[in-house]
Design an enzyme around this catalytic site. Structure first.
Site, PDB file in Angstrom:
ATOM      1  N   ASP A  79      -9.336  -6.194   3.999  1.00 20.31           N
ATOM      2  CA  ASP A  79      -8.322  -7.139   3.559  1.00 20.31           C
ATOM      3  C   ASP A  79      -7.911  -8.131   4.651  1.00 20.31           C
ATOM      4  O   ASP A  79      -7.238  -9.127   4.370  1.00 20.31           O
ATOM      5  CB  ASP A  79      -7.077  -6.399   3.050  1.00 20.31           C
ATOM      6  CG  ASP A  79      -7.284  -5.820   1.658  1.00 20.31           C
ATOM      7  OD1 ASP A  79      -8.237  -6.238   0.984  1.00 20.31           O
ATOM      8  OD2 ASP A  79      -6.496  -4.952   1.253  1.00 20.31           O
ATOM      9  N   ARG A 120       1.619   3.952  -3.355  1.00 15.14           N
ATOM     10  CA  ARG A 120       1.364   5.381  -3.193  1.00 15.14           C
ATOM     11  C   ARG A 120       2.646   6.186  -3.375  1.00 15.14           C
ATOM     12  O   ARG A 120       2.650   7.248  -4.018  1.00 15.14           O
ATOM     13  CB  ARG A 120       0.745   5.654  -1.810  1.00 15.14           C
ATOM     14  CG  ARG A 120      -0.712   5.220  -1.698  1.00 15.14           C
ATOM     15  CD  ARG A 120      -1.175   5.104  -0.259  1.00 15.14           C
ATOM     16  NE  ARG A 120      -2.614   4.881  -0.151  1.00 15.14           N
ATOM     17  CZ  ARG A 120      -3.205   3.703  -0.340  1.00 15.14           C
ATOM     18  NH1 ARG A 120      -2.466   2.640  -0.652  1.00 15.14           N
ATOM     19  NH2 ARG A 120      -4.513   3.584  -0.228  1.00 15.14           N
ATOM     20  N   LYS A 158     -13.273  -7.883  -5.180  1.00 14.03           N
ATOM     21  CA  LYS A 158     -11.811  -7.981  -5.047  1.00 14.03           C
ATOM     22  C   LYS A 158     -11.271  -8.910  -6.146  1.00 14.03           C
ATOM     23  O   LYS A 158     -11.916  -9.114  -7.169  1.00 14.03           O
ATOM     24  CB  LYS A 158     -11.450  -8.496  -3.659  1.00 14.03           C
ATOM     25  CG  LYS A 158     -11.831  -7.546  -2.526  1.00 14.03           C
ATOM     26  CD  LYS A 158     -10.884  -6.368  -2.438  1.00 14.03           C
ATOM     27  CE  LYS A 158     -11.142  -5.523  -1.199  1.00 14.03           C
ATOM     28  NZ  LYS A 158     -10.166  -4.412  -1.068  1.00 14.03           N
ATOM     29  N   SER A 172       0.824  -1.212   0.000  1.00 12.60           N
ATOM     30  CA  SER A 172       0.000   0.000   0.000  1.00 12.60           C
ATOM     31  C   SER A 172       0.856   1.259   0.000  1.00 12.60           C
ATOM     32  O   SER A 172       0.589   2.211  -0.744  1.00 12.60           O
ATOM     33  CB  SER A 172      -0.913   0.006   1.231  1.00 12.60           C
ATOM     34  OG  SER A 172      -1.814  -1.064   1.200  1.00 12.60           O
ATOM     35  N   SER A 230     -13.128   1.882   4.544  1.00 12.80           N
ATOM     36  CA  SER A 230     -11.658   1.807   4.466  1.00 12.80           C
ATOM     37  C   SER A 230     -11.002   3.159   4.711  1.00 12.80           C
ATOM     38  O   SER A 230     -10.020   3.522   4.068  1.00 12.80           O
ATOM     39  CB  SER A 230     -11.220   1.243   3.103  1.00 12.80           C
ATOM     40  OG  SER A 230     -11.702  -0.055   2.907  1.00 12.80           O
ATOM     41  N   GLN A 277      -9.624   2.946  -2.947  1.00 17.56           N
ATOM     42  CA  GLN A 277      -8.586   3.167  -3.959  1.00 17.56           C
ATOM     43  C   GLN A 277      -9.022   4.199  -4.994  1.00 17.56           C
ATOM     44  O   GLN A 277      -8.181   4.935  -5.519  1.00 17.56           O
ATOM     45  CB  GLN A 277      -8.233   1.842  -4.633  1.00 17.56           C
ATOM     46  CG  GLN A 277      -7.531   0.876  -3.702  1.00 17.56           C
ATOM     47  CD  GLN A 277      -7.323  -0.489  -4.316  1.00 17.56           C
ATOM     48  OE1 GLN A 277      -7.565  -0.697  -5.510  1.00 17.56           O
ATOM     49  NE2 GLN A 277      -6.885  -1.443  -3.508  1.00 17.56           N
ATOM     50  N   SER A 300     -14.759   1.694  -3.362  1.00 15.39           N
ATOM     51  CA  SER A 300     -13.388   1.343  -3.004  1.00 15.39           C
ATOM     52  C   SER A 300     -12.592   2.594  -2.632  1.00 15.39           C
ATOM     53  O   SER A 300     -12.615   3.606  -3.349  1.00 15.39           O
ATOM     54  CB  SER A 300     -12.697   0.638  -4.170  1.00 15.39           C
ATOM     55  OG  SER A 300     -11.318   0.505  -3.917  1.00 15.39           O
ATOM     56  N   ARG A 353     -14.703 -12.730  -2.659  1.00 15.19           N
ATOM     57  CA  ARG A 353     -14.102 -13.352  -1.480  1.00 15.19           C
ATOM     58  C   ARG A 353     -15.141 -13.944  -0.529  1.00 15.19           C
ATOM     59  O   ARG A 353     -14.836 -14.886   0.208  1.00 15.19           O
ATOM     60  CB  ARG A 353     -13.208 -12.330  -0.757  1.00 15.19           C
ATOM     61  CG  ARG A 353     -11.930 -12.054  -1.525  1.00 15.19           C
ATOM     62  CD  ARG A 353     -11.050 -11.012  -0.868  1.00 15.19           C
ATOM     63  NE  ARG A 353      -9.753 -10.939  -1.556  1.00 15.19           N
ATOM     64  CZ  ARG A 353      -8.838  -9.998  -1.338  1.00 15.19           C
ATOM     65  NH1 ARG A 353      -9.072  -9.044  -0.428  1.00 15.19           N
ATOM     66  NH2 ARG A 353      -7.696 -10.009  -1.994  1.00 15.19           N
TER      67      ARG A 353
END
Length: 423
Positions: free
Chosen positions: A296, A26, A323, A22, A171, A145, A143, A327
């Site tokens: 996660d 970044r 994902k 992560s 998140s 992200q 997400s 999952r």
């Protein structure tokens, strides 16, 4: 290919964890936006990071990010605001992972992006240019992200970025990690309200940057010491900060509930230190937890709980459906092979009442765990070797996505790993 994994009787080891994926991803994007020729120190060597390194270094017309969801989101935003024309694509699974939320947001602030195949999904054709920025509204329950991708390009936008997150924010620690790293590179960015992030149009400052090791990877070693359940065992994990900004550092709290005690040996020079783990035996008999901020870790904790016979009710799992695989379904399917029947609810909850149907944990030894091109399935299920005679893992090479040396590390601490080829 299949691995047959047998656990050692005891654990007394020091493990050099991989660098944080992560933070690495970044740091690479922010360094590139800063115009820095300096590569971050202790960069992850996992697949997800290497595809970004290759894309930034080679700048090919067609960028294949394979199965790396983070790379797809981060590189899409990066390319949209960087001069040049590119097509960004990936695996078949990646071509079925939605990206319309991010594309729509980038288009709103001036990006030139079109879909090459299916509307709303990769591959994407991107013509990079200077974007105007301004005020942007995006749902907070998508997400993180997507949100981080937009945040990181914020300082390069003509008008900066005022990002309004609508509804529940999931998140959030990953958003906070992005914000913290942006500031490390000189950005003026902050929460100006509980749901608004304001980023000034001030360029990043190039700098050297050291990357902490990965708390997500640490979770599998916590799982091992919990499942072996020997107070004499010790595991030392290097390269971690006490007070880490990584969202998955919540691992230490979650496993404290399962009887694992954490102590820190700090480094004298301000660099990351060593985490020491031991099993105390004082854990909960049932676990209820909301994984909204750390999805996660869900696979690790689900597998740990069934192996330790701890009933659970887990919520906040809505992002698990999109994902590397679905999952929720993958966990239900693979645990059912061993008699653990897990219930799901509203595509966002998993529940287990503690019952085992038809089998004991050690029965059906020929059961093999399918990994669905998902690294965390292999990583989370391997420690079950401590509660079974052995465990079989299909397609174990998927761990290269985040923890390339996982099997080597298991071998070094005493696991027996036999390779078989499936017919």
């Amino acid at each position: 290919m299949q691995y047959i994994i047998t656990a050692p009787a005891a654990l007394d080891c020091t493990v050099k964890l991989p660098a944080s994926k992560s933070i690495s991803n970044r740091a690479l994007i922010i360094s590139a936006l800063a115009g820095s020729g300096i590569m971050p120190d202790n960069l992850s060597d996992c697949d997800d990071t290497e595809v970004i390194v290759k894309a930034l270094k080679d700048n090919p017309e067609t960028i294949d990010i394979k199965a790396a969801g983070t790379a797809m989101r981060f590189m899409t935003a990066y390319l949209a605001t960087t001069e040049g024309e590119h097509v960004i694509t990936g695996t078949e699974r990646m071509k079925n992972r939605p990206i319309a939320v991010l594309v729509d947001a980038l288009r709103y602030i001036g990006a030139d992006i079109s879909y090459v195949e299916k509307e709303g999904f990769p591959p994407l054709k991107i013509k990079g240019k200077k974007l105007r920025g301004g005020e942007l509204h995006i749902k907070g329950n998508v997400s993180s992200q997507y949100i981080s991708a937009l945040m990181m390009i914020g300082p390069t936008l003509k008008g900066g970025l005022e990002l309004h997150l609508e509804g529940d924010i999931i998140s959030k620690p990953y958003i906070d990690l992005t914000l913290w790293m942006m500031k490390e590179f000189g950005a003026e960015a902050e929460w100006t309200s509980y749901d608004v992030i304001t980023i000034k149009p001030r360029p990043y400052t190039p700098r050297t940057y050291y990357i902490e090791n990965d708390w997500s990877a640490a979770s599998y070693w916590y799982e091992m010491i919990a499942l072996n359940a020997r107070p004499e065992d010790r595991i030392r994990l290097t390269g971690l900060f006490d007070g880490s900004k990584q969202g998955d550092s919540i691992t230490r709290y979650l496993f404290s509930l399962l009887g694992v005690k954490t102590t820190f040996e700090k480094s004298a020079d301000g660099m990351p230190g060593t985490v020491c783990l031991k099993y105390s035996g004082h854990g909960v008999t049932r676990l209820d937890y909301d994984f909204l901020n750390c999805p996660d870790l869900a696979q690790t904790i689900v597998v740990a709980c069934v192996a330790m016979h701890i009933p659970f009710h887990f919520t906040g799992l809505q992002t698990l459906k999109i994902k590397e695989t679905d999952r929720i379904e993958a966990l239900k399917t693979e645990l059912r092979k061993m008699g653990y029947v897990i219930e799901d609810r509203d595509n966002s909850e998993l529940i287990w009442d503690g019952s085992i149907q038809g089998r004991s944990a050690n029965s059906a030894p020929e059961v093999a765990i399918d990994t669905y091109e998902d690294h965390r399935m292999a990583l989370a299920f391997a420690p079950m070797a401590f509660v079974r005679n052995y465990i079989r893992i299909n397609d174990p090479q998927v761990v290269t996505k985040s923890y390339p040396h996982y099997w080597e590390h298991l071998d070094e601490v005493g696991f027996e790993i036999c390779e078989e080829h499936k017919e």
